[in-house]
Scaffold this motif. Structure first.
Motif, PDB file in Angstrom:
ATOM      1  N   LEU A  51      39.723  -8.962 -15.411  1.00  0.00           N
ATOM      2  CA  LEU A  51      38.731  -9.199 -16.467  1.00  0.00           C
ATOM      3  C   LEU A  51      37.466  -8.387 -16.227  1.00  0.00           C
ATOM      4  CD1 LEU A  51      38.250 -10.839 -19.028  1.00  0.00           C
ATOM      5  CD2 LEU A  51      37.265 -12.621 -17.601  1.00  0.00           C
ATOM      6  N   TYR A  52      37.058  -8.299 -14.948  1.00  0.00           N
ATOM      7  CA  TYR A  52      35.882  -7.508 -14.598  1.00  0.00           C
ATOM      8  C   TYR A  52      36.089  -6.042 -14.964  1.00  0.00           C
ATOM      9  CZ  TYR A  52      32.404  -5.070 -11.812  1.00  0.00           C
ATOM     10  OH  TYR A  52      31.402  -4.244 -11.419  1.00  0.00           O
ATOM     11  N   GLN A  53      37.251  -5.492 -14.634  1.00  0.00           N
ATOM     12  CA  GLN A  53      37.537  -4.094 -14.945  1.00  0.00           C
ATOM     13  C   GLN A  53      37.586  -3.864 -16.453  1.00  0.00           C
ATOM     14  OE1 GLN A  53      37.489  -1.545 -12.973  1.00  0.00           O
ATOM     15  NE2 GLN A  53      37.195  -2.810 -11.156  1.00  0.00           N
ATOM     16  N   LYS A  54      38.140  -4.829 -17.180  1.00  0.00           N
ATOM     17  CA  LYS A  54      38.197  -4.710 -18.646  1.00  0.00           C
ATOM     18  C   LYS A  54      36.799  -4.666 -19.237  1.00  0.00           C
ATOM     19  CE  LYS A  54      39.835  -7.133 -22.731  1.00  0.00           C
ATOM     20  NZ  LYS A  54      40.447  -8.348 -23.249  1.00  0.00           N
ATOM     21  N   HIS A  55      35.926  -5.575 -18.800  1.00  0.00           N
ATOM     22  CA  HIS A  55      34.551  -5.591 -19.294  1.00  0.00           C
ATOM     23  C   HIS A  55      33.805  -4.319 -18.887  1.00  0.00           C
ATOM     24  CE1 HIS A  55      34.222  -9.503 -21.163  1.00  0.00           C
ATOM     25  NE2 HIS A  55      34.903 -10.033 -20.154  1.00  0.00           N
TER      26      HIS A  55
ATOM     27  N   ASN B 111      23.908 -25.220 -14.679  1.00  0.00           N
ATOM     28  CA  ASN B 111      24.467 -24.133 -13.890  1.00  0.00           C
ATOM     29  C   ASN B 111      25.730 -23.642 -14.593  1.00  0.00           C
ATOM     30  OD1 ASN B 111      24.997 -22.294 -11.917  1.00  0.00           O
ATOM     31  ND2 ASN B 111      25.787 -23.762 -10.453  1.00  0.00           N
ATOM     32  N   PRO B 112      25.591 -22.723 -15.560  1.00  0.00           N
ATOM     33  CA  PRO B 112      26.772 -22.267 -16.302  1.00  0.00           C
ATOM     34  C   PRO B 112      27.719 -21.474 -15.420  1.00  0.00           C
ATOM     35  CG  PRO B 112      24.865 -20.958 -16.887  1.00  0.00           C
ATOM     36  CD  PRO B 112      24.373 -22.052 -15.974  1.00  0.00           C
ATOM     37  N   SER B 113      28.983 -21.818 -15.489  1.00  0.00           N
ATOM     38  CA  SER B 113      29.976 -21.152 -14.646  1.00  0.00           C
ATOM     39  C   SER B 113      30.326 -19.764 -15.149  1.00  0.00           C
ATOM     40  CB  SER B 113      31.243 -22.000 -14.552  1.00  0.00           C
ATOM     41  OG  SER B 113      31.803 -22.150 -15.837  1.00  0.00           O
ATOM     42  N   ASP B 114      30.172 -19.520 -16.452  1.00  0.00           N
ATOM     43  CA  ASP B 114      30.565 -18.211 -16.975  1.00  0.00           C
ATOM     44  C   ASP B 114      29.476 -17.156 -16.842  1.00  0.00           C
ATOM     45  OD1 ASP B 114      28.999 -19.470 -18.828  1.00  0.00           O
ATOM     46  OD2 ASP B 114      30.135 -18.779 -20.557  1.00  0.00           O
ATOM     47  N   SER B 115      28.299 -17.505 -16.305  1.00  0.00           N
ATOM     48  CA  SER B 115      27.264 -16.490 -16.112  1.00  0.00           C
ATOM     49  C   SER B 115      27.344 -15.867 -14.722  1.00  0.00           C
ATOM     50  CB  SER B 115      25.874 -17.095 -16.316  1.00  0.00           C
ATOM     51  OG  SER B 115      25.607 -18.042 -15.301  1.00  0.00           O
ATOM     52  N   ASP B 116      28.152 -16.437 -13.834  1.00  0.00           N
ATOM     53  CA  ASP B 116      28.313 -15.910 -12.490  1.00  0.00           C
ATOM     54  C   ASP B 116      29.461 -14.902 -12.500  1.00  0.00           C
ATOM     55  OD1 ASP B 116      28.165 -15.449  -9.815  1.00  0.00           O
ATOM     56  OD2 ASP B 116      29.206 -17.287  -9.237  1.00  0.00           O
ATOM     57  N   TYR B 117      29.115 -13.631 -12.461  1.00  0.00           N
ATOM     58  CA  TYR B 117      30.125 -12.587 -12.575  1.00  0.00           C
ATOM     59  C   TYR B 117      30.817 -12.283 -11.250  1.00  0.00           C
ATOM     60  CZ  TYR B 117      28.062 -12.007 -17.124  1.00  0.00           C
ATOM     61  OH  TYR B 117      27.610 -12.237 -18.388  1.00  0.00           O
ATOM     62  N   THR B 118      30.385 -12.916 -10.159  1.00  0.00           N
ATOM     63  CA  THR B 118      31.054 -12.687  -8.879  1.00  0.00           C
ATOM     64  C   THR B 118      32.384 -13.425  -8.815  1.00  0.00           C
ATOM     65  OG1 THR B 118      29.861 -14.541  -7.890  1.00  0.00           O
ATOM     66  CG2 THR B 118      28.897 -12.339  -7.647  1.00  0.00           C
ATOM     67  N   ASN B 119      32.521 -14.508  -9.591  1.00  0.00           N
ATOM     68  CA  ASN B 119      33.759 -15.275  -9.600  1.00  0.00           C
ATOM     69  C   ASN B 119      34.741 -14.804 -10.674  1.00  0.00           C
ATOM     70  OD1 ASN B 119      32.795 -16.849  -7.546  1.00  0.00           O
ATOM     71  ND2 ASN B 119      31.982 -18.410  -8.905  1.00  0.00           N
ATOM     72  N   MET B 120      34.387 -13.755 -11.397  1.00  0.00           N
ATOM     73  CA  MET B 120      35.242 -13.254 -12.460  1.00  0.00           C
ATOM     74  C   MET B 120      36.479 -12.589 -11.867  1.00  0.00           C
ATOM     75  SD  MET B 120      34.262 -10.573 -15.503  1.00  0.00           S
ATOM     76  CE  MET B 120      32.959 -11.549 -16.163  1.00  0.00           C
ATOM     77  N   PRO B 121      37.662 -12.838 -12.434  1.00  0.00           N
ATOM     78  CA  PRO B 121      38.866 -12.163 -11.934  1.00  0.00           C
ATOM     79  C   PRO B 121      38.745 -10.647 -12.047  1.00  0.00           C
ATOM     80  CG  PRO B 121      39.437 -13.926 -13.453  1.00  0.00           C
ATOM     81  CD  PRO B 121      37.949 -13.788 -13.490  1.00  0.00           C
ATOM     82  N   GLU B 122      39.367  -9.940 -11.122  1.00  0.00           N
ATOM     83  CA  GLU B 122      39.233  -8.482 -11.043  1.00  0.00           C
ATOM     84  C   GLU B 122      39.694  -7.791 -12.324  1.00  0.00           C
ATOM     85  OE1 GLU B 122      37.964  -5.002  -9.530  1.00  0.00           O
ATOM     86  OE2 GLU B 122      37.677  -6.971  -8.629  1.00  0.00           O
TER      87      GLU B 122
END
Length: 140
Positions: A111-115, A98-109
């Motif tokens: 970082l999400y906006q940057k991506h 269960n990779p933690s970095d594939s869940d984009y719901t837990n990504m900080p806002e």
């Protein structure tokens, strides 16, 4: 898994770590070590299969990011090392993959906006390359 001190120790035993051959500030070789003559080819084959898997693109995404910077062969070795590290932790903790970095719901806002901005820029470049005209939205 308690035989190995850490996942890095296991990767070194399997021959998936670079050699450190440096003298007087000159690096002579950074090839992977010659250890793991049976395990390393198996992991390389697994890595090749993992990057071609269409149902679970986790390792494919990782591969494509590394391939841009390092090239195909080094990216495959990096994916093989990632697979071995995942196996080590799965067996040690007795839990499923269960990779933690594939869940984009837990990504900080931030970082999400940057991506998101990066994806938008890439999409615009691709559309312009294909001959489309992009009209930016009006800001009110």
């Amino acid at each position: 898994m308690t035989v190995f001190k850490s996942d890095k120790h296991l990767c070194s035993w399997a021959g998936l770590t670079p050699q450190n051959n440096e003298s007087a500030g000159k690096k002579k070789s950074v090839h992977v070590s010659r250890a793991g003559v049976y395990l390393k080819p198996l992991l390389i084959q697994c890595a090749n299969a993992a990057i071609r898997d269409k149902k679970n693109p986790y390792f494919r995404i990782k591969y494509e990011r590394i391939k841009k910077r390092r090239g195909h062969k080094r990216a495959i070795v990096a994916i093989a090392r990632m697979i071995l590290t995942c196996l080590y932790h799965m067996l040690l903790k007795r839990e499923p993959f269960n990779p933690s970095d594939s869940d984009y719901t837990n990504m900080p806002e931030k970082l999400y906006q940057k991506h998101r901005q990066q994806y938008i820029k890439k999409a615009i470049k691709l559309l312009e390359k294909e001959g489309c005209t992009i009209i930016p939205p009006k800001i009110t």
